[in-house]
Motif scaffolding. Structure first.
Motif, PDB file in Angstrom:
ATOM      1  N   LEU A 120       0.848  -1.196   0.000  1.00 24.46           N
ATOM      2  CA  LEU A 120       0.000   0.000   0.000  1.00 24.46           C
ATOM      3  C   LEU A 120       0.876   1.235   0.000  1.00 24.46           C
ATOM      4  CD1 LEU A 120      -2.647  -1.225   2.573  1.00 24.46           C
ATOM      5  CD2 LEU A 120      -2.793  -1.252   0.091  1.00 24.46           C
ATOM      6  N   SER A 121       1.476   1.486  -1.125  1.00 25.02           N
ATOM      7  CA  SER A 121       2.329   2.657  -1.288  1.00 25.02           C
ATOM      8  C   SER A 121       2.046   3.280  -2.656  1.00 25.02           C
ATOM      9  CB  SER A 121       3.806   2.251  -1.187  1.00 25.02           C
ATOM     10  OG  SER A 121       4.642   3.366  -1.294  1.00 25.02           O
ATOM     11  N   PRO A 122       1.786   4.594  -2.723  1.00 29.82           N
ATOM     12  CA  PRO A 122       1.734   5.538  -1.619  1.00 29.82           C
ATOM     13  C   PRO A 122       0.504   5.343  -0.737  1.00 29.82           C
ATOM     14  CG  PRO A 122       0.990   6.599  -3.619  1.00 29.82           C
ATOM     15  CD  PRO A 122       1.469   5.228  -4.019  1.00 29.82           C
ATOM     16  N   VAL A 123       0.539   5.951   0.448  1.00 29.01           N
ATOM     17  CA  VAL A 123      -0.555   5.799   1.397  1.00 29.01           C
ATOM     18  C   VAL A 123      -1.853   6.370   0.847  1.00 29.01           C
ATOM     19  CG1 VAL A 123      -1.341   6.377   3.737  1.00 29.01           C
ATOM     20  CG2 VAL A 123       1.060   5.842   3.322  1.00 29.01           C
ATOM     21  N   SER A 124      -1.755   7.362  -0.036  1.00 26.59           N
ATOM     22  CA  SER A 124      -2.964   7.974  -0.599  1.00 26.59           C
ATOM     23  C   SER A 124      -3.832   6.953  -1.325  1.00 26.59           C
ATOM     24  CB  SER A 124      -2.594   9.110  -1.553  1.00 26.59           C
ATOM     25  OG  SER A 124      -1.749   8.657  -2.586  1.00 26.59           O
ATOM     26  N   ARG A 125      -3.201   5.876  -1.832  1.00 25.24           N
ATOM     27  CA  ARG A 125      -3.985   4.807  -2.476  1.00 25.24           C
ATOM     28  C   ARG A 125      -4.923   4.156  -1.460  1.00 25.24           C
ATOM     29  NH1 ARG A 125      -1.725  -1.036  -4.001  1.00 25.24           N
ATOM     30  NH2 ARG A 125      -3.609  -1.922  -4.879  1.00 25.24           N
ATOM     31  N   TYR A 126      -4.416   3.942  -0.259  1.00 21.28           N
ATOM     32  CA  TYR A 126      -5.211   3.344   0.810  1.00 21.28           C
ATOM     33  C   TYR A 126      -6.271   4.326   1.295  1.00 21.28           C
ATOM     34  CZ  TYR A 126      -6.020   0.503   5.029  1.00 21.28           C
ATOM     35  OH  TYR A 126      -6.578  -0.275   6.008  1.00 21.28           O
ATOM     36  N   LEU A 127      -5.890   5.611   1.402  1.00 16.80           N
ATOM     37  CA  LEU A 127      -6.838   6.639   1.836  1.00 16.80           C
ATOM     38  C   LEU A 127      -8.036   6.695   0.909  1.00 16.80           C
ATOM     39  CD1 LEU A 127      -7.682   9.179   3.472  1.00 16.80           C
ATOM     40  CD2 LEU A 127      -6.272  10.511   1.892  1.00 16.80           C
ATOM     41  N   ASN A 128      -7.808   6.623  -0.385  1.00 16.29           N
ATOM     42  CA  ASN A 128      -8.890   6.684  -1.360  1.00 16.29           C
ATOM     43  C   ASN A 128      -9.893   5.552  -1.144  1.00 16.29           C
ATOM     44  OD1 ASN A 128     -10.346   7.604  -3.503  1.00 16.29           O
ATOM     45  ND2 ASN A 128      -8.871   7.054  -5.070  1.00 16.29           N
ATOM     46  N   VAL A 129      -9.383   4.364  -0.859  1.00 20.00           N
ATOM     47  CA  VAL A 129     -10.269   3.213  -0.635  1.00 20.00           C
ATOM     48  C   VAL A 129     -11.045   3.382   0.670  1.00 20.00           C
ATOM     49  CG1 VAL A 129     -10.345   0.728  -0.263  1.00 20.00           C
ATOM     50  CG2 VAL A 129      -8.780   1.678  -1.958  1.00 20.00           C
ATOM     51  N   ILE A 130     -10.391   3.881   1.705  1.00 16.55           N
ATOM     52  CA  ILE A 130     -11.067   4.115   2.981  1.00 16.55           C
ATOM     53  C   ILE A 130     -12.202   5.117   2.807  1.00 16.55           C
ATOM     54  CG2 ILE A 130     -10.779   5.188   5.260  1.00 16.55           C
ATOM     55  CD1 ILE A 130      -8.057   3.912   5.425  1.00 16.55           C
ATOM     56  N   MET A 131     -11.951   6.176   2.017  1.00  9.55           N
ATOM     57  CA  MET A 131     -12.996   7.170   1.776  1.00  9.55           C
ATOM     58  C   MET A 131     -14.181   6.563   1.044  1.00  9.55           C
ATOM     59  SD  MET A 131     -10.916  10.663   0.870  1.00  9.55           S
ATOM     60  CE  MET A 131     -12.451  11.487   0.497  1.00  9.55           C
ATOM     61  N   GLN A 132     -13.899   5.746   0.034  1.00 10.48           N
ATOM     62  CA  GLN A 132     -14.980   5.104  -0.705  1.00 10.48           C
ATOM     63  C   GLN A 132     -15.779   4.162   0.201  1.00 10.48           C
ATOM     64  OE1 GLN A 132     -14.098   3.455  -4.614  1.00 10.48           O
ATOM     65  NE2 GLN A 132     -12.243   4.708  -4.711  1.00 10.48           N
TER      66      GLN A 132
END
Length: 327
Positions: free
Chosen positions: A283-295
């Motif tokens: 999960l790099s960059p972290v923003s990739r994970y953030l996007n999924v959490i938001m969805q």
């Protein structure tokens, strides 16, 4: 013409200061902390000067950015003082100016000039309304000429700087402004926001004209956050706030700052361990994970629904969602 050129303008930085008009910053590489006024951070000497040799020096800071920053600074003042962050009261032009400011940061923050060559290489030159003319041959560039042209731009900072205003303006012009109102959301935070030298978090972007920073998250000041996205949560909870901070720290190139030094140290310590763990999971960059959490959070209309889902321990449904996203 020489002097400090702030890639993060001071009108923006002043929204993050605390007592004594100071920020505290951490050097990402060395884990050192220091207090500083806004005039002493997020700048480079002569960053936006273009030296044309015998033809003189062109000052982008004065000739290009000054007028835009005056426009953006007024939008931030209106957002804070005139409309008190109320997006219903805020006119579309004020919102558009704030979004345009963020779109422009893509070019201004560290590495921004390299984006010029990347965009030319990935999106092509002879599409749309941008055509490059070669005075020596008295012809427009052909497809077979483009690789050499891009290589020349990559090796020459002056060329990158010369083309940057063209793409800066064009990206704003080609951005999809029709969804401005539905994508624009401001949250007030109970904890202070941190900011990096690359302050925005890309949620949806392409190396394509008009698609750069199509959706993003960015701190507006020490206690407000802008989420510019079609699918966005309706509440800000601890896990989402934490991953926004992680994404800012992960995306910064050198310095991360905050108005509260103790809080900054705490977040930096947490981030170092968490970012390493996420990287090991791919999960790099972290923003990739953030996007999924938001969805994922968008599935719940209220925090109460979100809390009920977790209380019910419906791990199967949650695991399916994240697996579906490749996580």
């Amino acid at each position: 013409m020489s002097g400090k050129h702030h890639f993060l303008p001071q009108f923006y930085l002043k929204g993050f200061v605390g007592e004594g008009e100071k920020l505290y910053y951490c050097k990402k590489k060395y884990d050192t902390y220091r207090g500083v006024a806004t005039a002493g951070i997020y700048y480079a000497n002569d960053l936006n000067n273009i030296d044309f040799g015998q033809y003189g020096v062109y000052d982008l800071e004065k000739e290009f950015f000054l007028e835009k920053d005056n426009q953006y600074a007024q939008a931030f003042v209106d957002m804070r003082n005139k409309y008190a962050y109320d997006i219903c009261a805020m006119p579309a032009q004020t919102k558009a100016d704030i979004v345009e400011f963020v779109l422009g940061l893509y070019w201004r923050t560290p590495g921004g000039y390299d984006h010029v060559a990347d965009l030319i290489e990935n999106d092509g030159l002879l599409t749309g309304d941008l055509h490059l003319y070669n005075k020596k041959t008295n012809q427009y560039l052909r497809d077979e000429d483009i690789p050499d042209f891009v290589a020349n731009i990559k090796s020459n900072t002056t060329n990158k700087k010369s083309f940057m205003p063209i793409f800066y303006e064009e990206n704003v012009r080609k951005h999809d402004w029709s969804k401005l109102e539905e994508k624009f959301l401001i949250w007030e935070t109970s904890k202070p926001m941190i900011i990096g030298d690359i302050p925005y978090i890309p949620l949806k972007s392409e190396c394509k004209r008009g698609k750069i920073l199509e959706e993003f998250v960015i701190p507006l000041d020490r206690n407000h956050l802008l989420v510019y996205a079609e699918n966005k949560p309706t509440f800000l909870e601890e896990n989402l706030y934490q991953h926004i901070n992680l994404s800012i720290i992960d995306g910064a190139s050198e310095k991360i700052s905050c108005n509260d030094i103790d809080f900054l140290k705490q977040e930096m310590e947490f981030a170092r361990n968490r970012i390493k763990r996420l990287a090991l999971l791919g999960l790099s960059p972290v923003s990739r994970y953030l996007n999924v959490i938001m969805q994922f959070q968008c599935r719940f209309k209220t925090y109460e629904e979100f809390e009920t889902f977790y209380t019910a321990q419906n791990y199967g449904d949650r695991q399916y969602f994240f697996t579906e996203k490749g996580l």
